[in-house]
Write a protein that holds these residues in place. Structure first.
Motif, mmCIF file in Angstrom:
data_model
loop_
_atom_site.group_PDB
_atom_site.id
_atom_site.type_symbol
_atom_site.label_atom_id
_atom_site.label_comp_id
_atom_site.label_asym_id
_atom_site.label_seq_id
_atom_site.Cartn_x
_atom_site.Cartn_y
_atom_site.Cartn_z
ATOM 1 N N GLY A 63 -4.777 -8.014 1.442
ATOM 2 C CA GLY A 63 -4.642 -7.699 2.855
ATOM 3 C C GLY A 63 -3.230 -7.790 3.383
ATOM 4 N N LEU A 64 -2.385 -8.598 2.752
ATOM 5 C CA LEU A 64 -1.064 -8.878 3.309
ATOM 6 C C LEU A 64 0.094 -8.402 2.445
ATOM 7 N N ILE A 65 -0.177 -7.831 1.275
ATOM 8 C CA ILE A 65 0.918 -7.488 0.368
ATOM 9 C C ILE A 65 1.812 -6.391 0.942
ATOM 10 N N LEU A 66 1.252 -5.467 1.699
ATOM 11 C CA LEU A 66 2.082 -4.443 2.333
ATOM 12 C C LEU A 66 2.993 -5.061 3.390
ATOM 13 N N LEU A 67 2.440 -5.993 4.170
ATOM 14 C CA LEU A 67 3.232 -6.656 5.200
ATOM 15 C C LEU A 67 4.324 -7.525 4.577
ATOM 16 N N GLY A 68 4.010 -8.150 3.430
ATOM 17 C CA GLY A 68 4.976 -9.022 2.776
ATOM 18 C C GLY A 68 6.258 -8.306 2.407
ATOM 19 N N GLY A 69 6.144 -7.087 1.909
ATOM 20 C CA GLY A 69 7.334 -6.326 1.564
ATOM 21 C C GLY A 69 8.175 -5.978 2.777
ATOM 22 N N SER A 70 7.516 -5.652 3.873
ATOM 23 C CA SER A 70 8.246 -5.315 5.094
ATOM 24 C C SER A 70 9.006 -6.520 5.643
ATOM 25 N N PRO A 376 -0.156 6.612 -16.856
ATOM 26 C CA PRO A 376 -0.242 7.904 -16.178
ATOM 27 C C PRO A 376 -0.754 7.797 -14.745
ATOM 28 N N LEU A 377 -1.637 6.831 -14.478
ATOM 29 C CA LEU A 377 -2.135 6.667 -13.114
ATOM 30 C C LEU A 377 -0.991 6.292 -12.180
ATOM 31 N N THR A 378 -0.188 5.311 -12.576
ATOM 32 C CA THR A 378 0.945 4.900 -11.748
ATOM 33 C C THR A 378 1.938 6.031 -11.578
ATOM 34 N N ALA A 379 2.220 6.726 -12.663
ATOM 35 C CA ALA A 379 3.169 7.845 -12.593
ATOM 36 C C ALA A 379 2.666 8.938 -11.660
ATOM 37 N N THR A 380 1.365 9.198 -11.680
ATOM 38 C CA THR A 380 0.800 10.259 -10.847
ATOM 39 C C THR A 380 0.846 9.876 -9.377
ATOM 40 N N VAL A 381 0.627 8.615 -9.082
ATOM 41 C CA VAL A 381 0.753 8.152 -7.699
ATOM 42 C C VAL A 381 2.158 8.427 -7.181
ATOM 43 N N ASN A 398 -1.484 -0.180 -5.144
ATOM 44 C CA ASN A 398 -1.643 -1.543 -5.625
ATOM 45 C C ASN A 398 -2.650 -2.310 -4.767
ATOM 46 N N ALA A 399 -2.545 -2.162 -3.436
ATOM 47 C CA ALA A 399 -3.472 -2.849 -2.544
ATOM 48 C C ALA A 399 -4.902 -2.317 -2.717
ATOM 49 N N ALA A 400 -5.033 -0.997 -2.930
ATOM 50 C CA ALA A 400 -6.357 -0.416 -3.143
ATOM 51 C C ALA A 400 -7.007 -0.971 -4.403
ATOM 52 N N ALA A 401 -6.215 -1.127 -5.457
ATOM 53 C CA ALA A 401 -6.757 -1.674 -6.698
ATOM 54 C C ALA A 401 -7.224 -3.107 -6.503
ATOM 55 N N ARG A 402 -6.440 -3.905 -5.792
ATOM 56 C CA ARG A 402 -6.836 -5.295 -5.556
ATOM 57 C C ARG A 402 -8.078 -5.370 -4.674
ATOM 58 N N THR A 474 -5.092 -6.388 -13.626
ATOM 59 C CA THR A 474 -5.810 -6.557 -12.373
ATOM 60 C C THR A 474 -5.354 -5.602 -11.283
ATOM 61 N N ALA A 475 -4.202 -4.967 -11.448
ATOM 62 C CA ALA A 475 -3.687 -4.027 -10.457
ATOM 63 C C ALA A 475 -2.579 -3.217 -11.088
ATOM 64 N N PRO A 476 -2.326 -2.010 -10.571
ATOM 65 C CA PRO A 476 -1.201 -1.222 -11.103
ATOM 66 C C PRO A 476 0.113 -1.909 -10.756
ATOM 67 N N PRO A 477 1.151 -1.679 -11.554
ATOM 68 C CA PRO A 477 2.462 -2.264 -11.238
ATOM 69 C C PRO A 477 3.041 -1.675 -9.973
ATOM 70 N N LEU A 478 3.823 -2.475 -9.269
ATOM 71 C CA LEU A 478 4.473 -2.004 -8.055
ATOM 72 C C LEU A 478 5.755 -1.263 -8.395
ATOM 73 N N GLU A 479 6.042 -0.255 -7.609
ATOM 74 C CA GLU A 479 7.309 0.471 -7.692
ATOM 75 C C GLU A 479 8.282 -0.204 -6.746
ATOM 76 N N GLY A 480 9.518 -0.305 -7.153
ATOM 77 C CA GLY A 480 10.446 -1.130 -6.394
ATOM 78 C C GLY A 480 11.322 -0.437 -5.397
ATOM 79 N N GLU A 481 11.346 0.881 -5.345
ATOM 80 C CA GLU A 481 12.250 1.539 -4.412
ATOM 81 C C GLU A 481 11.766 1.347 -2.992
ATOM 82 N N ARG A 482 12.679 1.241 -2.094
ATOM 83 C CA ARG A 482 12.341 1.078 -0.675
ATOM 84 C C ARG A 482 12.073 2.445 -0.048
ATOM 85 N N ALA A 483 11.209 2.438 0.933
ATOM 86 C CA ALA A 483 10.891 3.685 1.624
ATOM 87 C C ALA A 483 10.813 3.425 3.111
#
Length: 488
Positions: A63-70, A376-381, A398-402, A474-483
């Protein structure tokens, strides 16, 4: 411009602290499952309490991983990372000292908050610190070491449970944090996103977490029935609707809904939900099956599933390269089918199961399926949206997988008729586990059908190592670039 070189002493220290931090959160996503039977016996906990022991952590993390990055973008990635590590360590100490299941569950939820702060920050620090010429190799090393941690985790957890006790599964995080924090403060340069504006979608994060929490409560407690369960389900659905409304209306939402205008992105996330729901249910039940029904020790059960993660570590890069050549449709169709076959092979794992004849074939087939589909799943995302939104897309995926794993752990025992005391009876658990494997396999087949019908042969554009060399189950790896100041 970031200028730290990987070969320098500072570069090695940065890599060490980020690996330690991310490994703490990653280990607690996998190790705790091995300890569940011991926790249940020691704290006299029923199945619902064990479900919450897993889900309380996943709930606040998802629930909070998206907010944590911000928050890291705005207030400083090193600062938020260090706060997350300290928070995680204190919560781990509470877990290790918990006198009863209720305290353990609350402490696990607090752990998830710490995980939401440190997980995106660990990769962001690498992206923000290293010279561009070294960044790719640094990320590859970070991801590879994280995969090794994921592989060692269940083995380590089993050894701790059989040795000093399950509490050390949590207490081990404290010395790791005591090493991680001083290194981060001394050697990691601070960084922030100058474009971040200081407005955070706290309401969206709270509504998303509330929706997940209420629905999870309704599913776990559904056997008892009653008005509280019904009200929780209704309130959870209402919170989900409110979340969509808020995200649609806010000028800077945590999860901009227009990103789902990409059919490819939407399709891959639907596949993600199916795949990681099945994985979540499987890894929750499999180690308990091995201990309660097959008579394995905690160490034996943790080690039994190790080949799947090792296959991920060894062959993810080749799978990613293959996906780039032939496109994502075939891997995302074949991979879930192989995983489904592996779970059906787990039906052979019963009382006195032979590891070589019964467990290992299932684990190897499952591992091959995971190798085939995860990279391939991560790459396609990442390839399904504009480059500027790759980090946001990865964070949502990543949040959807969790969230999928969270719901699976809550719903699967209910769906297969696993009673509150089932894990105390080998016969009852074995019967329910068999039904659960059929359900998990069916969900994976649905994911394969969705992939075949909806994923289009867009060439994946994933040249970043975190899509390749990892052992994340348990979840796809996170991509590190900022957006645009949002989480990667």
């Amino acid at each position: 411009m970031p200028d730290v070189r990987l070969a320098s002493p500072q570069g090695r220290w940065i890599l060490l602290t980020t690996v330690l931090g991310s490994s703490m959160a990653l280990l607690d996503s996998t190790v705790v499952n091995v300890a569940l039977p011991a926790i249940g016996r020691d704290l006299d906990a029923d199945l619902a309490a064990l479900q919450w022991t897993v889900n309380a952590y996943m709930l606040t993390l998802a629930g909070l991983i998206l907010l944590g990055g911000s928050l890291g973008d705005q207030y400083g990635r090193r600062k938020v990372f260090v706060v997350g590590v300290v928070w995680f360590a204190v919560a781990s100490l509470l877990c290790g000292l918990a006198p009863n299941a209720g305290v353990l569950i609350v402490a696990r939820a607090l752990q998830g908050i710490g995980g939401a702060l440190l997980t995106p920050g660990s990769l962001a620090l690498i992206q923000a610190s290293f010279h561009p010429d070294d960044r790719g190799r640094a990320v590859g090393l970070w991801s590879g070491f994280g995969g090794i941690g994921a592989a060692v985790g269940p083995f380590l957890g089993g050894w701790l449970v059989d040795g000093p006790g399950w509490r050390w599964v949590f207490l081990l995080n404290v010395p790791l944090a005591l090493l991680c924090v001083p290194v981060a403060l001394r050697h990691v340069p601070e960084s922030a996103d100058g474009r971040a504006h200081g407005r955070f979608d706290v309401l969206g994060a709270l509504l998303g977490a509330a929706a997940l929490g209420l629905v999870t409560y309704a599913l776990i407690e559904a056997d008892g029935g009653g008005p509280v369960v019904v009200l929780s389900a209704v309130a959870g659905i209402a919170a989900a609707v409110a979340f969509v409304y808020v995200e649609r209306r806010r000028p800077d939402p945590m999860m901009p809904l227009d990103i789902f205008a990409s059919r490819q992105f939407t399709a891959v996330n639907l596949v993600t939900l199916c795949v990681y729901a099945a994985f979540g249910g499987f890894f929750f039940l499999a180690v308990v099956q091995l201990q309660v029904v097959s008579g394995y020790s905690a160490l034996g059960a943790g080690t039994a599933l190790l080949p799947a993660t090792l296959l991920m570590l060894l062959f993810s890069a080749r799978s990613g390269e293959l996906g780039e050549r032939i496109g994502p449709r075939v891997p995302l169709t074949v991979g879930p089918l192989l995983c489904a076959a592996g779970m059906l092979l787990m039906l052979r794992v019963g009382p006195d199961a032979s590891y070589v004849l019964d467990v290992l074939p299932a684990v190897l087939v499952l591992g091959l399926g995971m190798v085939t589909l995860v990279a391939p799943l991560t790459a396609t995302v990442l390839a399904s949206v504009d480059v500027a939104r790759a980090g946001l897309a990865s964070g949502i995926n990543n949040a959807a997988a969790r969230a999928a794993g969270l719901i699976a752990v809550a719903a699967l025992p209910l769906v297969v008729g696993m009673g509150e005391e089932a894990y105390r009876s080998a016969d009852a658990f074995d019967a329910a586990f068999g039904r659960a494997m059929y359900v998990c396999a069916g969900v994976l087949v649905l994911g394969a059908v969705l992939a075949f019908a909806t994923v289009r042969p867009l060439p994946p554009d994933c040249r970043r190592p975190e899509c390749r060399s990892h052992g994340w189950v348990t979840a796809p790896p996170l991509e590190g670039e900022r957006a645009k100041g949002r989480i990667a």
